[in-house]
Motif scaffolding. Structure first.
Motif, PDB file in Angstrom:
ATOM      1  N   HIS A 138       0.805  -1.231   0.000  1.00  0.00           N
ATOM      2  CA  HIS A 138       0.000   0.000   0.000  1.00  0.00           C
ATOM      3  C   HIS A 138       0.835   1.275   0.000  1.00  0.00           C
ATOM      4  O   HIS A 138       0.289   2.364   0.006  1.00  0.00           O
ATOM      5  CB  HIS A 138      -0.930  -0.001   1.210  1.00  0.00           C
ATOM      6  N   TYR A 139       2.168   1.139   0.007  1.00  0.00           N
ATOM      7  CA  TYR A 139       3.014   2.340  -0.056  1.00  0.00           C
ATOM      8  C   TYR A 139       3.238   2.816  -1.474  1.00  0.00           C
ATOM      9  O   TYR A 139       3.798   3.882  -1.687  1.00  0.00           O
ATOM     10  CB  TYR A 139       4.381   2.079   0.601  1.00  0.00           C
ATOM     11  N   ILE A 140       2.869   2.002  -2.451  1.00  0.00           N
ATOM     12  CA  ILE A 140       3.102   2.419  -3.838  1.00  0.00           C
ATOM     13  C   ILE A 140       1.761   2.639  -4.541  1.00  0.00           C
ATOM     14  O   ILE A 140       0.767   1.993  -4.207  1.00  0.00           O
ATOM     15  CB  ILE A 140       3.996   1.403  -4.612  1.00  0.00           C
ATOM     16  N   PRO A 141       1.731   3.566  -5.536  1.00  0.00           N
ATOM     17  CA  PRO A 141       0.461   3.892  -6.206  1.00  0.00           C
ATOM     18  C   PRO A 141      -0.173   2.670  -6.879  1.00  0.00           C
ATOM     19  O   PRO A 141       0.510   1.694  -7.205  1.00  0.00           O
ATOM     20  CB  PRO A 141       0.886   4.932  -7.249  1.00  0.00           C
ATOM     21  N   TYR A 142      -1.489   2.786  -7.120  1.00  0.00           N
ATOM     22  CA  TYR A 142      -2.239   1.638  -7.645  1.00  0.00           C
ATOM     23  C   TYR A 142      -1.628   1.069  -8.932  1.00  0.00           C
ATOM     24  O   TYR A 142      -1.522  -0.146  -9.097  1.00  0.00           O
ATOM     25  CB  TYR A 142      -3.690   2.031  -7.905  1.00  0.00           C
ATOM     26  N   ALA A 143      -1.246   1.970  -9.860  1.00  0.00           N
ATOM     27  CA  ALA A 143      -0.701   1.473 -11.134  1.00  0.00           C
ATOM     28  C   ALA A 143       0.588   0.685 -10.884  1.00  0.00           C
ATOM     29  O   ALA A 143       0.843  -0.341 -11.530  1.00  0.00           O
ATOM     30  CB  ALA A 143      -0.440   2.635 -12.087  1.00  0.00           C
ATOM     31  N   ASP A 144       1.391   1.141  -9.920  1.00  0.00           N
ATOM     32  CA  ASP A 144       2.638   0.433  -9.591  1.00  0.00           C
ATOM     33  C   ASP A 144       2.339  -0.897  -8.906  1.00  0.00           C
ATOM     34  O   ASP A 144       3.053  -1.888  -9.100  1.00  0.00           O
ATOM     35  CB  ASP A 144       3.524   1.293  -8.681  1.00  0.00           C
ATOM     36  N   GLN A 145       1.283  -0.912  -8.085  1.00  0.00           N
ATOM     37  CA  GLN A 145       0.880  -2.185  -7.461  1.00  0.00           C
ATOM     38  C   GLN A 145       0.543  -3.212  -8.540  1.00  0.00           C
ATOM     39  O   GLN A 145       0.972  -4.363  -8.487  1.00  0.00           O
ATOM     40  CB  GLN A 145      -0.359  -1.985  -6.584  1.00  0.00           C
ATOM     41  N   GLU A 146      -0.240  -2.759  -9.523  1.00  0.00           N
ATOM     42  CA  GLU A 146      -0.653  -3.677 -10.600  1.00  0.00           C
ATOM     43  C   GLU A 146       0.575  -4.217 -11.336  1.00  0.00           C
ATOM     44  O   GLU A 146       0.672  -5.427 -11.605  1.00  0.00           O
ATOM     45  CB  GLU A 146      -1.587  -2.963 -11.591  1.00  0.00           C
ATOM     46  N   ALA A 147       1.495  -3.308 -11.663  1.00  0.00           N
ATOM     47  CA  ALA A 147       2.690  -3.733 -12.410  1.00  0.00           C
ATOM     48  C   ALA A 147       3.528  -4.702 -11.578  1.00  0.00           C
ATOM     49  O   ALA A 147       4.044  -5.706 -12.096  1.00  0.00           O
ATOM     50  CB  ALA A 147       3.516  -2.502 -12.797  1.00  0.00           C
ATOM     51  N   LEU A 148       3.646  -4.425 -10.285  1.00  0.00           N
ATOM     52  CA  LEU A 148       4.455  -5.302  -9.434  1.00  0.00           C
ATOM     53  C   LEU A 148       3.787  -6.665  -9.263  1.00  0.00           C
ATOM     54  O   LEU A 148       4.452  -7.709  -9.280  1.00  0.00           O
ATOM     55  CB  LEU A 148       4.690  -4.629  -8.068  1.00  0.00           C
ATOM     56  N   LEU A 149       2.470  -6.678  -9.122  1.00  0.00           N
ATOM     57  CA  LEU A 149       1.771  -7.971  -9.011  1.00  0.00           C
ATOM     58  C   LEU A 149       1.934  -8.784 -10.293  1.00  0.00           C
ATOM     59  O   LEU A 149       2.108 -10.003 -10.251  1.00  0.00           O
ATOM     60  CB  LEU A 149       0.284  -7.758  -8.674  1.00  0.00           C
ATOM     61  N   ASP A 150       1.901  -8.105 -11.439  1.00  0.00           N
ATOM     62  CA  ASP A 150       2.160  -8.809 -12.709  1.00  0.00           C
ATOM     63  C   ASP A 150       3.551  -9.431 -12.699  1.00  0.00           C
ATOM     64  O   ASP A 150       3.759 -10.572 -13.117  1.00  0.00           O
ATOM     65  CB  ASP A 150       2.074  -7.829 -13.890  1.00  0.00           C
ATOM     66  N   LYS A 151       4.516  -8.643 -12.218  1.00  0.00           N
ATOM     67  CA  LYS A 151       5.914  -9.101 -12.211  1.00  0.00           C
ATOM     68  C   LYS A 151       6.080 -10.301 -11.267  1.00  0.00           C
ATOM     69  O   LYS A 151       6.783 -11.261 -11.576  1.00  0.00           O
ATOM     70  CB  LYS A 151       6.777  -7.914 -11.752  1.00  0.00           C
ATOM     71  N   ILE A 152       5.409 -10.221 -10.117  1.00  0.00           N
ATOM     72  CA  ILE A 152       5.482 -11.326  -9.148  1.00  0.00           C
ATOM     73  C   ILE A 152       4.867 -12.587  -9.751  1.00  0.00           C
ATOM     74  O   ILE A 152       5.433 -13.682  -9.667  1.00  0.00           O
ATOM     75  CB  ILE A 152       4.753 -10.923  -7.844  1.00  0.00           C
ATOM     76  N   ARG A 153       3.721 -12.417 -10.386  1.00  0.00           N
ATOM     77  CA  ARG A 153       3.048 -13.581 -10.999  1.00  0.00           C
ATOM     78  C   ARG A 153       3.950 -14.207 -12.071  1.00  0.00           C
ATOM     79  O   ARG A 153       4.052 -15.441 -12.164  1.00  0.00           O
ATOM     80  CB  ARG A 153       1.703 -13.153 -11.603  1.00  0.00           C
ATOM     81  N   ALA A 154       4.575 -13.347 -12.862  1.00  0.00           N
ATOM     82  CA  ALA A 154       5.430 -13.860 -13.941  1.00  0.00           C
ATOM     83  C   ALA A 154       6.662 -14.571 -13.378  1.00  0.00           C
ATOM     84  O   ALA A 154       7.178 -15.515 -13.979  1.00  0.00           O
ATOM     85  CB  ALA A 154       5.856 -12.707 -14.853  1.00  0.00           C
ATOM     86  N   ALA A 155       7.125 -14.129 -12.208  1.00  0.00           N
ATOM     87  CA  ALA A 155       8.350 -14.706 -11.643  1.00  0.00           C
ATOM     88  C   ALA A 155       8.110 -16.059 -10.989  1.00  0.00           C
ATOM     89  O   ALA A 155       9.020 -16.875 -10.896  1.00  0.00           O
ATOM     90  CB  ALA A 155       8.940 -13.741 -10.600  1.00  0.00           C
ATOM     91  N   LEU A 156       6.876 -16.292 -10.522  1.00  0.00           N
ATOM     92  CA  LEU A 156       6.608 -17.522  -9.768  1.00  0.00           C
ATOM     93  C   LEU A 156       6.086 -18.614 -10.695  1.00  0.00           C
ATOM     94  O   LEU A 156       5.112 -18.413 -11.420  1.00  0.00           O
ATOM     95  CB  LEU A 156       5.564 -17.256  -8.677  1.00  0.00           C
ATOM     96  N   GLY A 157       6.718 -19.758 -10.616  1.00  0.00           N
ATOM     97  CA  GLY A 157       6.237 -20.884 -11.422  1.00  0.00           C
ATOM     98  C   GLY A 157       5.189 -21.680 -10.660  1.00  0.00           C
ATOM     99  O   GLY A 157       4.760 -21.290  -9.562  1.00  0.00           O
ATOM    100  N   SER A 158       4.801 -22.804 -11.236  1.00  0.00           N
ATOM    101  CA  SER A 158       3.819 -23.672 -10.607  1.00  0.00           C
ATOM    102  C   SER A 158       4.318 -24.077  -9.208  1.00  0.00           C
ATOM    103  O   SER A 158       5.478 -24.430  -9.039  1.00  0.00           O
ATOM    104  CB  SER A 158       3.652 -24.911 -11.488  1.00  0.00           C
ATOM    105  N   GLY A 159       3.442 -23.990  -8.210  1.00  0.00           N
ATOM    106  CA  GLY A 159       3.838 -24.284  -6.823  1.00  0.00           C
ATOM    107  C   GLY A 159       4.395 -23.062  -6.099  1.00  0.00           C
ATOM    108  O   GLY A 159       4.652 -23.126  -4.897  1.00  0.00           O
TER     109      GLY A 159
END
Ligand code: SAM
Length: 236
Positions: A138-159
């Motif tokens: 919650h310290y970063i703006p909404y658009a940055d949250q979205e981008a970071l969540l995308d990046k996290i999802r892309a970095a994590l594989g199955s499991g």
């Protein structure tokens, strides 16, 4: 899990060498914040995981889980085994806090803990099985949250697992108290925050589910006046 006392002592002792305030901070946070015990109880960390802790502060998450492993290996543990063989990389905006964590933990755990100063939005997330972000999104703006969540999802594989704790902006006065305390502590620590970017719990969960995570929400304010929820988001 053994009684909290030996684990608290083992997890906070390394911070003595970094000064009185850091040691007391570690004792206060690890002693009173319910999330650290819950992370062990819910067994969310798989053995041998490579963990990236975004907004890692002084590295308390690593201190807690690695101390649990040591107690277990020394035969001072009862109940379900804590995770074994974890390695931590941390990214923290306040470089002096990351330095403090390194000074405390590296003499004990060597290269298993590597914390560095930097903005989590620019972090290299490669090779992570688990990404943790406790009370930071919650310290970063909404658009940055979205981008970071995308990046996290892309970095994590199955499991892969993403563990976060968020405030529930739909929870009335408890949320107002959380925000007030949050802004106060952050300003004491030297942050210049004009606002926070919060969401009601259902929106946080939706942001994760739409990215393909299966989300478990666990209320995480026990013993505090706050409106916090731990989200354990897994890639099936
Ligand atoms: C409430 S503290 C939580 C610290 C730690 N996660 C814990 O549970 O002990 C939030 C931390 O996030 C850090 N932080 C805030 N914005 C950040 C950013 N953009 N990149 C990295 N760290 C950030 C702050 O400096 C602070 O140490």
């Amino acid at each position: 899990m053994p009684s909290r006392k030996p684990l608290l002592a083992a997890a906070t002792r390394p911070y003595r060498a970094t000064g009185f305030i850091n040691h007391q901070w570690a004792r206060g946070k690890l002693g009173h914040d319910p999330i650290f015990a819950a992370l062990l109880e819910h067994q969310v960390f798989p053995d041998n995981a490579s963990v990236i802790d975004l907004g890692c502060g002084r590295g308390l998450l690593a201190a807690w889980l690695l101390a649990a492993e040591r107690l277990f290996q020394d035969g001072q543990w009862s109940g379900a085994a804590p995770p074994q063989g974890l390695r931590f990389r941390g990214v923290e905006l306040m470089a002096r806090e990351a330095d403090c964590g390194n000074r405390a933990l590296q003499p004990l755990y060597g290269e298993r803990v590597r914390l560095q100063g930097g903005d989590m939005r620019d972090a290299d997330l490669s090779d992570a099985n688990v990404i943790a972000m406790l009370d930071v999104l919650h310290y970063i703006p909404y658009a940055d949250q979205e981008a970071l969540l995308d990046k996290i999802r892309a970095a994590l594989g199955s499991g892969g697992v993403f563990i976060t704790r968020v405030g529930d902006a739909g929870s009335g006065w408890r949320f107002a108290i959380s925000q007030w305390v949050d802004m106060g502590i952050m300003s004491i620590q030297g942050h210049r925050l004009s606002r926070l970017w919060c969401r009601p719990l259902a929106e946080w969960i939706k942001a994760l589910e739409t990215r393909g995570f299966t989300v478990q929400a666990v209320p995480m304010s026990e013993g505090t006046p706050f409106a916090n929820v731990m989200l354990v988001a897994r890639i099936p």
